[in-house]
Design a protein around this motif. Sequence first.
Motif, PDB file in Angstrom:
ATOM      1  N   VAL A 116     -33.184 -11.996  -5.593  1.00 28.26           N
ATOM      2  CA  VAL A 116     -34.034 -11.790  -4.411  1.00 28.26           C
ATOM      3  C   VAL A 116     -33.383 -10.782  -3.462  1.00 28.26           C
ATOM      4  O   VAL A 116     -34.047  -9.882  -2.915  1.00 28.26           O
ATOM      5  N   TYR A 117     -32.071 -10.926  -3.268  1.00 31.01           N
ATOM      6  CA  TYR A 117     -31.327  -9.987  -2.416  1.00 31.01           C
ATOM      7  C   TYR A 117     -31.456  -8.559  -2.948  1.00 31.01           C
ATOM      8  O   TYR A 117     -31.694  -7.612  -2.181  1.00 31.01           O
TER       9      TYR A 117
ATOM     10  N   ARG B  36     -34.984  -7.183  -2.365  1.00 30.37           N
ATOM     11  CA  ARG B  36     -35.243  -6.846  -0.962  1.00 30.37           C
ATOM     12  C   ARG B  36     -34.461  -5.623  -0.493  1.00 30.37           C
ATOM     13  O   ARG B  36     -34.796  -5.030   0.547  1.00 30.37           O
ATOM     14  N   SER B  37     -33.421  -5.261  -1.232  1.00 31.13           N
ATOM     15  CA  SER B  37     -32.605  -4.118  -0.822  1.00 31.13           C
ATOM     16  C   SER B  37     -33.371  -2.807  -0.892  1.00 31.13           C
ATOM     17  O   SER B  37     -33.045  -1.846  -0.185  1.00 31.13           O
ATOM     18  N   GLY B  38     -34.377  -2.740  -1.767  1.00 29.75           N
ATOM     19  CA  GLY B  38     -35.122  -1.506  -1.960  1.00 29.75           C
ATOM     20  C   GLY B  38     -34.375  -0.453  -2.754  1.00 29.75           C
ATOM     21  O   GLY B  38     -34.820   0.695  -2.840  1.00 29.75           O
TER      22      GLY B  38
END
Length: 217
Positions: A34-35, A38-40
């Motif tokens: 998930v991290y 979300r970092s893109g």
Amino acid sequence: MTVEDTIKEDIRSFLSGRQTLFFNEGDFQIQLSVYLMRSGNYKEVNVEYYVPFNQLDGYLWKNELYIDIVVRRDDDYVAVELKYPTKKIVDPISRFGEQLPEVTLLKEHSAQDIVQYNFWKDVRRLELLKKRFPSVKKGLAVLLTNDMLYMKPRRKGVACEQFSTTEGMHNTSRHWNNHKKWMDKGYPDFDLDGEYAIEWQHCNFGRHEFIYCMIEV
């Protein structure tokens, strides 16, 4: 920055910024994925990425191959394998607005010899993956634990001596001292193509100290 440099930096940032425990290896895997999403920084982040093991020459194991996390940027991939063996932790925890005292948050994982075998097995599988698929630019094997035994060298002559995860350089040979016993249990000997350095890092989740190492393949 290359995708392989980016994900190494992201994993280190994720672990250094974490304040709460992962309850098990699956929790570690999902929270990290998930991290990364979300970092893109990646076009794709895949979990439990299936690879037919019959595609890999020299694959010794009978179990199917699911890579914990695979990220993609453009046409470049990085495969990540995770291990999370723990010592028991009992702490209070808040759930649904209620404080629960003395909850077993982490279980006691024994059989460190098997964990160490499986960690080096991950390294070998990543080697085979890179040889088969040129688009896999890097493999990362990560071991996160609160059990400091993993930093200590194994005694001379014990069965798992060559599967040690002590800090420093590790050579290509991975053989049990009692070969037949472990072969019969489904843990065959194997050799690695390369030599790898283990460097342990420290991080804290709340008041609990953890260590981790990350091998680049």
